[in-house]
Design an enzyme around this catalytic site. Structure first.
Site, short mmCIF file in Angstrom:
data_model
loop_
_atom_site.label_atom_id
_atom_site.label_comp_id
_atom_site.label_asym_id
_atom_site.label_seq_id
_atom_site.Cartn_x
_atom_site.Cartn_y
_atom_site.Cartn_z
N GLY A 283 0.88 -1.24 -0.04
CA GLY A 283 -0.13 0.15 0.03
C GLY A 283 0.91 1.20 -0.06
O GLY A 283 0.67 2.28 -0.57
N ASN B 267 -7.19 3.52 9.69
CA ASN B 267 -6.81 2.34 10.22
C ASN B 267 -6.60 2.35 11.69
O ASN B 267 -6.46 1.46 12.34
CB ASN B 267 -5.43 2.20 9.58
CG ASN B 267 -4.48 3.47 9.77
OD1 ASN B 267 -4.93 4.47 9.13
ND2 ASN B 267 -3.57 3.39 10.23
N SER C 68 -3.66 -3.62 -0.04
CA SER C 68 -2.58 -4.55 0.24
C SER C 68 -2.82 -5.79 0.69
O SER C 68 -3.70 -5.81 1.53
CB SER C 68 -1.89 -3.70 1.37
OG SER C 68 -0.66 -4.33 1.81
N ALA C 69 -2.34 -6.84 0.35
CA ALA C 69 -2.81 -8.19 0.49
C ALA C 69 -3.00 -8.73 1.83
O ALA C 69 -3.82 -9.53 2.35
CB ALA C 69 -2.08 -9.35 -0.27
N CYS D 299 2.05 1.24 13.15
CA CYS D 299 3.38 1.69 12.79
C CYS D 299 3.92 2.63 13.74
O CYS D 299 5.14 3.01 13.69
CB CYS D 299 3.01 2.70 11.40
SG CYS D 299 1.65 1.86 10.51
N1 PLP Z 1 -2.79 2.79 4.41
C1 PLP Z 1 -3.65 2.20 5.32
C2 PLP Z 1 -4.69 3.06 5.53
C3 PLP Z 1 -2.88 1.39 6.29
O1 PLP Z 1 -3.65 0.90 7.20
C4 PLP Z 1 -1.76 0.80 5.89
C5 PLP Z 1 -1.05 -0.29 6.61
O2 PLP Z 1 -1.09 -0.30 8.08
C6 PLP Z 1 -0.77 1.18 4.90
C7 PLP Z 1 -1.63 2.43 3.88
C8 PLP Z 1 0.39 0.92 4.18
O3 PLP Z 1 0.21 -0.62 3.68
P1 PLP Z 1 1.55 -1.47 3.52
O4 PLP Z 1 1.66 -2.08 4.94
O5 PLP Z 1 0.97 -2.45 2.59
O6 PLP Z 1 2.51 -0.63 3.12
#
Ligand code: PLP
Length: 374
Positions: free
Chosen positions: A71, A151, A199-200, A326
């Site tokens: 993502g 998220n 994102s899988a 994160c």
């Molecule tokens: N966008 C949102 C809303 C997310 O929750 C996340 C991951 O927590 C991401 C983007 C990033 O995705 P990826 O972990 O596949 O880089």
């Protein structure tokens, strides 16, 4: 000790059918999809069948789906390309976005000196739709980048409303749908959205693979240069097992959507009811109609107890998140909660609990028991 996994917004377990499919590809279909002999052609056709199956579910054309590593990469590519290739002069976003959007937009402002505007967040954690419309009335070439499901708190954007506003004012609309793809129906024939990302690993597929939907009329340039894979948009030998695993996870998510959604809704309801019973002063962060798999809760606990809470939960085998995954380990208040909670509210310890079809009432009981003992 039973492992209680309540952090499905951070990542999800792989479905057994996905693992089986991936192992099959890893052991049998090792050909390079760019090779012209049969083992290569078979690998290529697996990739194209995966693309077709994803595109069909979203009601788009296969050529509009580009496989990408995650993502974060997809968000960065789209935001950069909108500025560099599609010449937008302004990005409108919100301060509640994932850092993959927020930091990419800020970087574009530094590199290209574009305008960066933030739509206000209302006390119920929703964006101020009326202000968005006022901003769009300027009709400067604009990219609106707003996430579908937040998220951390699960606040859901009114996709149709934003997509139609963008269409009316000729702005491009990029929606970070990482938290909603595979968890809710999405008809991109009906919704005039220009870009979405997925994102899988968020829908029981493998890590290291995702996809971007780029609507046909938006011609982007590659982010990296090399081979002709993914129409030259994303060069590099394809990870066939990842792509196939993602398509399988995506397919099963939609086959089981209604049943699994009902189950998860019931679990969320059970969790909120139990939390209220045990801690009558508990408060739930976000709006009333937050997405069905996320609960963000502030607990009436002292600062010392809060410090112990995550440690004790971990000791008991419970995986749960404080704010965004994160940022776990960081003591800074969440950039999302800071947008709509007061200073006093922010001081209370908050937890994000996120569920999947595998979550049981017993998992919730174990969580509550540990919280009671803190
Ligand atoms: N966008 C949102 C809303 C997310 O929750 C996340 C991951 O927590 C991401 C983007 C990033 O995705 P990826 O972990 O596949 O880089």
């Amino acid at each position: 000790m039973k492992q209680v996994y309540l952090d499905n917004a951070a990542t999800t377990s792989l479905r057994p059918e996905v693992i089986a499919e991936m192992i099959k590809v890893l052991s049998e279909e090792y050909g390079n999809p760019s090779s012209t002999y049969s083992v290569g052609r078979r690998a290529k056709s697996l990739i194209e069948a995966s693309r077709k199956s994803i595109a069909k579910q979203l009601k788009v054309s296969s050529s509009e789906i580009i496989f990408i590593s995650c993502g974060t990469e997809a968000n960065n590519w789209i935001i950069r390309s909108a500025v560099r290739d599609l010449k937008v002069q302004r990005i409108i976003t919100s301060k509640m976005e994932h850092h993959a959007v927020l930091y990419a937009a800020k970087q574009m402002q530094r590199e290209y000196d574009i305008d960066l505007e933030f739509v206000n967040i209302l006390p119920n954690s929703e964006i101020d739709y009326a202000q968005l419309e006022r901003l769009l009335a300027d009709e400067i070439p604009t990219l609106v980048s707003l996430m579908h499901v937040n998220n951390e708190v699960g606040t859901e954007l009114d996709l149709k409303r934003v997509a139609e506003l963008c269409q009316k004012h000729r702005a491009l609309f990029h929606c970070d749908t990482v938290q909603s793809v595979g968890k809710t129906e999405m008809d991109l024939q009906e919704l005039p959205i220009d870009f979405i990302v997925a994102s899988a690993h968020k829908f029981h597929g493998p890590k290291g693979i995702g996809f971007a939907f780029i609507r046909k009329n938006n011609v982007l340039k590659p982010m990296i240069f090399g081979g002709e894979q993914e129409k030259g948009m994303r060069a590099g030998t394809e990870a066939v097992h990842q792509v196939v695993g993602m398509a399988k996870a995506f397919e099963i998510s939609y086959e089981n959507l209604e049943v699994e959604r009902d189950h998860i809704r019931a679990i969320k309801n059970y969790c909120q009811t139990k939390l209220k019973e045990v801690f009558p002063e508990v408060s739930f962060n976000g709006n009333q109609t937050g997405f069905y798999n996320i609960v963000n809760v502030s607990l009436p606990l002292s600062e010392e107890k809060a410090a112990m809470m995550l440690f004790q939960l971990d000791m008991k085998g419970i995986a749960v998140s404080r704010g965004s995954a994160c940022q776990s380990g960081s003591q800074k208040p969440s950039h999302v909660l800071s947008e709509f909670l007061s200073e006093a509210e922010l001081k209370k310890p908050s937890l994000r609990v996120s569920f999947s079809h595998e979550t049981t009432c017993e998992d919730i009981d174990i969580l509550i028991e540990v919280l009671q003992g803190v």
